[in-house]
Design an enzyme around this catalytic site. Structure first.
Site, PDB file in Angstrom:
ATOM      1  N   ASP A 141       0.831  -1.198   0.000  1.00 60.25           N
ATOM      2  CA  ASP A 141       0.000   0.000   0.000  1.00 60.25           C
ATOM      3  C   ASP A 141       0.870   1.253   0.000  1.00 60.25           C
ATOM      4  O   ASP A 141       0.512   2.279   0.591  1.00 60.25           O
ATOM      5  CB  ASP A 141      -0.923  -0.016   1.239  1.00 60.25           C
ATOM      6  CG  ASP A 141      -2.028   1.027   1.170  1.00 60.25           C
ATOM      7  OD1 ASP A 141      -2.507   1.452   2.246  1.00 60.25           O
ATOM      8  OD2 ASP A 141      -2.393   1.436   0.044  1.00 60.25           O
ATOM      9  N   ASN A 170      -5.362  -0.613  -4.112  1.00 60.74           N
ATOM     10  CA  ASN A 170      -5.384   0.327  -5.244  1.00 60.74           C
ATOM     11  C   ASN A 170      -5.024  -0.266  -6.596  1.00 60.74           C
ATOM     12  O   ASN A 170      -4.452   0.418  -7.466  1.00 60.74           O
ATOM     13  CB  ASN A 170      -4.432   1.514  -4.963  1.00 60.74           C
ATOM     14  CG  ASN A 170      -4.674   2.151  -3.635  1.00 60.74           C
ATOM     15  OD1 ASN A 170      -3.809   2.117  -2.761  1.00 60.74           O
ATOM     16  ND2 ASN A 170      -5.848   2.728  -3.453  1.00 60.74           N
ATOM     17  N   GLU A 199     -11.399   4.282  -1.033  1.00 59.18           N
ATOM     18  CA  GLU A 199     -11.785   4.612   0.340  1.00 59.18           C
ATOM     19  C   GLU A 199     -12.645   5.881   0.407  1.00 59.18           C
ATOM     20  O   GLU A 199     -12.344   6.896  -0.205  1.00 59.18           O
ATOM     21  CB  GLU A 199     -10.552   4.778   1.247  1.00 59.18           C
ATOM     22  CG  GLU A 199      -9.439   5.659   0.722  1.00 59.18           C
ATOM     23  CD  GLU A 199      -8.370   4.886   0.018  1.00 59.18           C
ATOM     24  OE1 GLU A 199      -8.675   3.883  -0.648  1.00 59.18           O
ATOM     25  OE2 GLU A 199      -7.198   5.289   0.087  1.00 59.18           O
TER      26      GLU A 199
END
Ligand SMILES: O=c1[nH]cnc2c(O)c(F)c(-c3ccc(F)cc3)c(-c3ccc(F)cc3)c12
Ligand SMILES: [Mg+2]
Length: 215
Positions: A141, A170, A199
């Site tokens: 991440d 992602n 998010e």
């Protein structure tokens, strides 16, 4: 603005979360990001998928690349048994400093090691630094362009073993096409995609879970 977004997020945690209670820290950050200021935490929807993958993996050694403010660090570590260690890598010193305080507010500081620096520099040193063989669970991440070189580096350093699970955030937004190609069409991995949303938004995103099949 005098303060930074991570500092404002930390202030929301210190005001709204109960010290020593990881779930209240998670709720305080999600509330802040939904009602005050968006921030790039994995968030509640993708976070629930992260929780499930961690629980089914039952890892004893965990690596996270990209700490930011420590939201996913707290999500993962709260699910780990007492003897487990989580190593998280953050290249931005200011993010790392905030993350340490968020992790401490959650009462998880004894189970987490926040390393400051570039993942590419630190990965080759980890086996010696921590006396570990392989990571059971890795959460990617940090930066989309580093996903592929870093998973290759983990392989080359012998830090992935049969059954190691790599979960990447992602993979749709902003996207990591070279990484997806690698894990999806390489026999060394068994990969699957979890559709979700970016998010705190309605933008499509997702997580890719890739299990290392061994050398
Ligand atoms: O860089 C990241 N690392 C880890 N997780 C991230 C994440 O979960 C995100 F939602 C974003 C994101 C996506 C869409 C958007 F509009 C803004 C930020 C980013 C990101 C992407 C491009 C940048 F220039 C800066 C940040 C990241
Ligand atoms: Mg992310």
């Amino acid at each position: 603005t005098r303060t930074t977004r991570p500092q404002r997020l930390l202030q929301a945690v210190s005001i709204n979360a109960v010290r020593g209670d990881p779930d209240s820290v998670i709720k305080a950050i999600d509330h802040f990001c939904k009602h005050t200021e968006w921030a790039m935490n994995v968030g509640d929807e993708k976070g629930a998928i992260l929780d499930l993958v961690v629980m089914e993996t039952c890892p004893s050694t965990v690596l996270e690349l990209g700490t930011y403010c420590g939201y996913s660090t707290v999500r993962i570590t709260r699910l780990l048994p007492p003897a487990t260690k989580l190593i998280t890598v953050e290249m931005n010193p200011e993010y790392a400093h905030v993350a340490r305080q968020v992790i401490q507010h959650a009462g998880l500081q004894d189970k987490v090691c926040v390393l400051e620096g570039e993942s590419a520099d630190l990965i080759p040193k980890m086996a010696n630094m921590f006396g570990i063989q392989a990571f059971d669970f890795v959460f990617l991440d940090h930066w989309k362009d580093h996903y592929l070189p870093d998973i290759r580096l983990l392989e080359d350093c012998g830090l992935l073993a049969q059954g190691s699970v790599v979960l990447a955030d992602n993979v749709v937004c902003p996207g990591a096409p070279d990484y997806l190609n690698y894990v999806r069409y390489n026999l060394k991995y068994s990969s699957r995609f979890y559709q979700a949303h970016l998010e705190y938004t309605r933008v499509l995103d997702g997580l890719e879970r890739s299990e290392y099949q061994g050398d």
